[in-house]
Enzyme design. Structure first.
Site, mmCIF file in Angstrom:
data_model
loop_
_atom_site.group_PDB
_atom_site.id
_atom_site.type_symbol
_atom_site.label_atom_id
_atom_site.label_comp_id
_atom_site.label_asym_id
_atom_site.label_seq_id
_atom_site.Cartn_x
_atom_site.Cartn_y
_atom_site.Cartn_z
ATOM 1 N N ARG A 233 1.017 -1.103 0.019
ATOM 2 C CA ARG A 233 0.138 0.073 -0.052
ATOM 3 C C ARG A 233 0.913 1.337 0.019
ATOM 4 O O ARG A 233 1.953 1.386 0.659
ATOM 5 C CB ARG A 233 -0.919 0.059 1.293
ATOM 6 C CG ARG A 233 -2.131 -0.870 1.129
ATOM 7 C CD ARG A 233 -3.098 -0.596 0.246
ATOM 8 N NE ARG A 233 -4.266 -1.546 0.220
ATOM 9 C CZ ARG A 233 -4.360 -2.685 -0.660
ATOM 10 N NH1 ARG A 233 -3.355 -2.975 -1.557
ATOM 11 N NH2 ARG A 233 -5.187 -3.343 -0.710
ATOM 12 N N ASP A 257 4.375 -0.180 -6.932
ATOM 13 C CA ASP A 257 3.063 -0.884 -7.746
ATOM 14 C C ASP A 257 2.008 -0.130 -7.073
ATOM 15 O O ASP A 257 0.750 -0.023 -7.452
ATOM 16 C CB ASP A 257 2.942 -2.399 -7.645
ATOM 17 C CG ASP A 257 1.691 -2.722 -8.523
ATOM 18 O OD1 ASP A 257 1.645 -2.512 -9.535
ATOM 19 O OD2 ASP A 257 0.769 -3.369 -7.811
ATOM 20 N N GLU A 262 -2.794 7.157 -5.054
ATOM 21 C CA GLU A 262 -3.224 6.662 -6.257
ATOM 22 C C GLU A 262 -4.544 6.580 -6.676
ATOM 23 O O GLU A 262 -4.738 6.524 -7.812
ATOM 24 C CB GLU A 262 -2.721 5.279 -6.257
ATOM 25 C CG GLU A 262 -3.499 4.192 -5.523
ATOM 26 C CD GLU A 262 -2.862 2.879 -5.412
ATOM 27 O OE1 GLU A 262 -1.661 2.539 -5.275
ATOM 28 O OE2 GLU A 262 -4.021 1.883 -5.351
ATOM 29 N N HIS A 294 -0.666 -0.401 -9.796
ATOM 30 C CA HIS A 294 -1.465 -1.446 -8.996
ATOM 31 C C HIS A 294 -1.837 -2.792 -9.751
ATOM 32 O O HIS A 294 -3.039 -3.036 -9.841
ATOM 33 C CB HIS A 294 -2.615 -1.020 -8.360
ATOM 34 C CG HIS A 294 -2.867 -1.446 -7.155
ATOM 35 N ND1 HIS A 294 -3.271 -0.634 -5.917
ATOM 36 C CD2 HIS A 294 -2.896 -2.802 -6.670
ATOM 37 C CE1 HIS A 294 -3.504 -1.427 -4.896
ATOM 38 N NE2 HIS A 294 -3.455 -2.830 -5.263
HETATM 39 P P1 NAD Z 1 -0.852 -11.077 5.204
HETATM 40 O O1 NAD Z 1 -1.993 -10.625 6.176
HETATM 41 O O2 NAD Z 1 -0.741 -12.485 4.854
HETATM 42 O O3 NAD Z 1 0.441 -10.684 5.771
HETATM 43 C C1 NAD Z 1 0.734 -9.466 6.335
HETATM 44 C C2 NAD Z 1 1.884 -9.283 7.560
HETATM 45 O O4 NAD Z 1 2.172 -8.257 7.968
HETATM 46 C C3 NAD Z 1 1.385 -10.641 8.746
HETATM 47 O O5 NAD Z 1 2.538 -11.608 8.917
HETATM 48 C C4 NAD Z 1 1.602 -9.623 9.777
HETATM 49 O O6 NAD Z 1 2.043 -10.225 11.013
HETATM 50 C C5 NAD Z 1 2.517 -8.302 9.257
HETATM 51 N N1 NAD Z 1 2.232 -7.145 9.920
HETATM 52 C C6 NAD Z 1 1.177 -6.437 10.302
HETATM 53 N N2 NAD Z 1 1.512 -5.232 11.100
HETATM 54 C C7 NAD Z 1 2.772 -5.286 11.138
HETATM 55 C C8 NAD Z 1 3.578 -4.438 11.890
HETATM 56 N N3 NAD Z 1 3.201 -3.337 12.341
HETATM 57 N N4 NAD Z 1 4.888 -4.624 11.629
HETATM 58 C C9 NAD Z 1 5.537 -5.693 10.891
HETATM 59 N N5 NAD Z 1 4.641 -6.444 10.564
HETATM 60 C C10 NAD Z 1 3.376 -6.467 10.365
HETATM 61 O O7 NAD Z 1 -0.917 -10.068 3.958
HETATM 62 P P2 NAD Z 1 -0.613 -10.595 2.610
HETATM 63 O O8 NAD Z 1 -1.586 -11.195 1.679
HETATM 64 O O9 NAD Z 1 0.812 -11.239 2.495
HETATM 65 O O10 NAD Z 1 -0.613 -8.936 1.802
HETATM 66 C C11 NAD Z 1 0.177 -8.085 2.069
HETATM 67 C C12 NAD Z 1 -0.301 -6.554 1.649
HETATM 68 O O11 NAD Z 1 -0.072 -6.636 0.245
HETATM 69 C C13 NAD Z 1 -1.647 -6.479 1.836
HETATM 70 O O12 NAD Z 1 -2.044 -5.901 3.096
HETATM 71 C C14 NAD Z 1 -1.867 -5.724 0.661
HETATM 72 O O13 NAD Z 1 -2.034 -4.141 1.192
HETATM 73 C C15 NAD Z 1 -1.095 -5.917 -0.245
HETATM 74 N N6 NAD Z 1 -1.427 -6.610 -1.386
HETATM 75 C C16 NAD Z 1 -1.266 -5.621 -2.682
HETATM 76 C C17 NAD Z 1 -1.648 -6.262 -4.030
HETATM 77 C C18 NAD Z 1 -1.404 -5.493 -5.334
HETATM 78 O O14 NAD Z 1 -1.899 -5.798 -6.116
HETATM 79 N N7 NAD Z 1 -0.310 -4.627 -5.273
HETATM 80 C C19 NAD Z 1 -2.486 -7.361 -3.905
HETATM 81 C C20 NAD Z 1 -2.842 -7.920 -2.735
HETATM 82 C C21 NAD Z 1 -2.301 -7.509 -1.670
#
Ligand code: NAD
Length: 334
Positions: A233, A257, A262, A294
């Site tokens: 994000r 991305d 955005e 994105h």
């Molecule tokens: P996930 O929930 O599986 O993993 C997120 C990780 O972040 C978890 O392990 C959590 O413990 C950790 N976390 C949360 N707060 C934290 C903090 N303050 N400090 C350290 N670690 C922390 O999520 P995911 O499926 O791996 O997705 C990650 C991110 O990718 C999503 O939140 C989303 O914003 C983004 N995303 C982007 C796209 C895209 O098209 N660009 C698509 C899907 C997801």
């Protein structure tokens, strides 16, 4: 279930339309982004299906509820755009798609790393213009380099595995360490990851705790010339601080991305319009910055899974069954 789909593109019609037909849900596709102006389109629909940049603030949620909506079925993983306490107040249930192809996003992050390192974005244009000179295209072996993965959830874990396959030394950071991820790298404190990584990639949700995780202070602690990748994000990064870091050459490469502002740019063809966002325009001037709009999620597999899981949520809600992927305000207090 009568569902209003916002920010609907052709690919949404294709993938959601097919899944909706199979599951027996009546989907109506609206091209505009959901906001205070457009939310009246949802009047009479019991479910609303928004995407990442749709606005679901307290006012929009109040209007959706007044119009008869009872379910917000987000067709994305992130839910930072939803005022969850307001949703609860208006008795709107919220679901998301937490786990569609993590490979889609992790592979795109790797694509940005390879593009930036080997200057594929430059080489592509050069060769098309008959310029076969190699000056300025010098890269480095990823093998043996140190790569930091910040956030080792579903996507971070896949990227850690990919990077370890490239022969990188992988450093991991997360507030919740994952045993499965330890197979691909070593958990270290964030400061150590910042100090030792030649490249680092962010895979965290945007929360009050993670907003501007990469700010001027974090950049000052990074290895000079670091490669920074953000496919999560935009708000994880203080963009102005990153621009300063690029100007001072503390940041050697930047792959994005996602971008903080955005919502006014991405997912639309603005090629004949003037871009008024000076911060974004400044980013585009750097030769060592690659930005995609994105698209990391954008694979056939991910779109099929998103459509499937969204339809399952609609069906479960309609039948009064538990919602497997419900998000509530409680998540904000964790
Ligand atoms: P996930 O929930 O599986 O993993 C997120 C990780 O972040 C978890 O392990 C959590 O413990 C950790 N976390 C949360 N707060 C934290 C903090 N303050 N400090 C350290 N670690 C922390 O999520 P995911 O499926 O791996 O997705 C990650 C991110 O990718 C999503 O939140 C989303 O914003 C983004 N995303 C982007 C796209 C895209 O098209 N660009 C698509 C899907 C997801």
């Amino acid at each position: 279930m009568q569902t209003a789909v916002f920010s609907a593109k052709n690919y949404d019609r294709e993938f959601l339309g097919a899944a909706g037909k199979a599951a027996g849900h009546a989907l109506t596709f609206f091209e505009p982004r959901l906001d205070r102006e457009t939310c009246k389109l949802a009047e009479g629909f019991s479910a609303v299906c928004p995407f990442v940049n749709d606005v679901l603030d307290a006012e929009v949620l109040a209007r959706l509820a007044a119009g008869g909506a009872r379910l917000i079925a987000l067709r994305c993983a992130g839910f930072n755009n939803v005022d969850l306490p307001a949703a609860a107040e208006h008795r709107l249930r919220v679901t998301r798609v937490p786990a569609y192809s993590p490979y889609a996003v992790a592979e795109h992050a790797m694509g940005l790393i390879l593009t930036l390192n080997r200057r594929i974005h430059k080489a592509y244009n050069r060769v098309r213009e008959g310029n076969f000179a190699l000056d300025g295209l010098l890269g480095f072996d990823l093998h043996g380099r140190t790569a930091g993965v910040v956030g080792t959830g579903k996507i971070g874990q896949v990227l850690a595995q990919i990077l370890s396959g490239f022969g990188c030394r992988v450093l991991l950071y997360d507030i919740r360490e994952s045993d499965a991820c330890r197979a691909f790298g070593e958990y270290v404190p964030l400061d150590q990851l910042l100090a030792e990584s030649d490249m680092m990639s962010l895979h965290l949700p945007l929360t009050p705790d993670t907003r501007h995780l990469i700010d001027a202070a974090a950049i000052a602690r990074m290895k000079p010339g670091v490669m920074l990748i953000n496919t999560s994000r935009g708000g994880l990064i203080d963009t102005r601080a990153v621009i300063e870091g690029l100007k001072e050459q503390r940041i050697g490469y930047l792959g994005l991305d996602v971008y903080e502002e955005e919502a006014d740019l991405f997912f639309e063809d603005l090629s004949s319009r003037v871009i008024r966002d000076d911060v974004f325009s400044r980013l585009l001037t750097f030769p060592n910055v690659v930005i995609t709009g994105h698209q990391a999620f954008f694979t056939r597999e991910a779109l099929s899974q998103i459509a499937q899981v969204t339809m399952e949520s609609l069906t479960a809600f309609e039948r009064g069954e538990p919602l497997e992927y419900e998000v509530t305000a409680a998540v904000l207090r964790k």
